[in-house]
Design a protein around this motif. Sequence first.
Motif, PDB file in Angstrom:
ATOM      1  N   GLY A  66       0.793  -1.219   0.000  1.00 25.38           N
ATOM      2  CA  GLY A  66       0.000   0.000   0.000  1.00 25.38           C
ATOM      3  C   GLY A  66       0.828   1.273   0.000  1.00 25.38           C
ATOM      4  N   ARG A  67       2.125   1.163   0.258  1.00 25.21           N
ATOM      5  CA  ARG A  67       3.001   2.339   0.270  1.00 25.21           C
ATOM      6  C   ARG A  67       4.038   2.305  -0.844  1.00 25.21           C
ATOM      7  NH1 ARG A  67       6.398   3.202   4.407  1.00 25.21           N
ATOM      8  NH2 ARG A  67       6.642   0.996   4.904  1.00 25.21           N
ATOM      9  N   PHE A  68       4.520   1.118  -1.168  1.00 25.76           N
ATOM     10  CA  PHE A  68       5.568   0.973  -2.186  1.00 25.76           C
ATOM     11  C   PHE A  68       4.969   0.354  -3.451  1.00 25.76           C
ATOM     12  CE2 PHE A  68       9.556   0.483   0.748  1.00 25.76           C
ATOM     13  CZ  PHE A  68       9.182   1.640   1.431  1.00 25.76           C
ATOM     14  N   THR A  69       5.504   0.748  -4.598  1.00 23.49           N
ATOM     15  CA  THR A  69       5.088   0.180  -5.873  1.00 23.49           C
ATOM     16  C   THR A  69       6.317  -0.156  -6.704  1.00 23.49           C
ATOM     17  OG1 THR A  69       3.064   1.510  -5.868  1.00 23.49           O
ATOM     18  CG2 THR A  69       3.732   0.532  -7.961  1.00 23.49           C
ATOM     19  N   ILE A  70       6.380  -1.399  -7.155  1.00 21.76           N
ATOM     20  CA  ILE A  70       7.467  -1.814  -8.037  1.00 21.76           C
ATOM     21  C   ILE A  70       6.943  -1.816  -9.470  1.00 21.76           C
ATOM     22  CG2 ILE A  70       6.957  -4.293  -7.782  1.00 21.76           C
ATOM     23  CD1 ILE A  70      10.011  -4.774  -7.895  1.00 21.76           C
TER      24      ILE A  70
END
Length: 127
Positions: A66-70
Amino acid sequence: QVQVVESGGGLVQTGNSLRLSCAASGLTFSWYAMAWFRQAPGKEREFVAAIGWRGWNTEYADSVKGRFTISRDNAKNTVYLKMNSLKPEDTAVYYCAASGDKFTNAQAMGAPSGFTWGQGTQVTVSS
């Protein structure tokens, strides 16, 4: 020879964002899953996120969901990690890793084996 080089780390305040980049060379990039790991001082290296060779398959550690996106850009041989709402506990050296096997999915990247690692980039989140 496969190489991966991270960039984009730095010092930010709690709640801010950063985007890490990892440029890969020496491989047919689109065939390989990629991942990010991190290691905080005095702690073991831990899995953060992974993206499968197709790009639509991703996996995240519970602590960053919910905070990081790869994401990946196969035209640029680059994988990214967009980090939002950063917390002091996100402070670590972040490492990029390329799978040693072709055509693997994100779930296979949780257990480091045969990976090619970068040198790491420091992320420091101040409170």
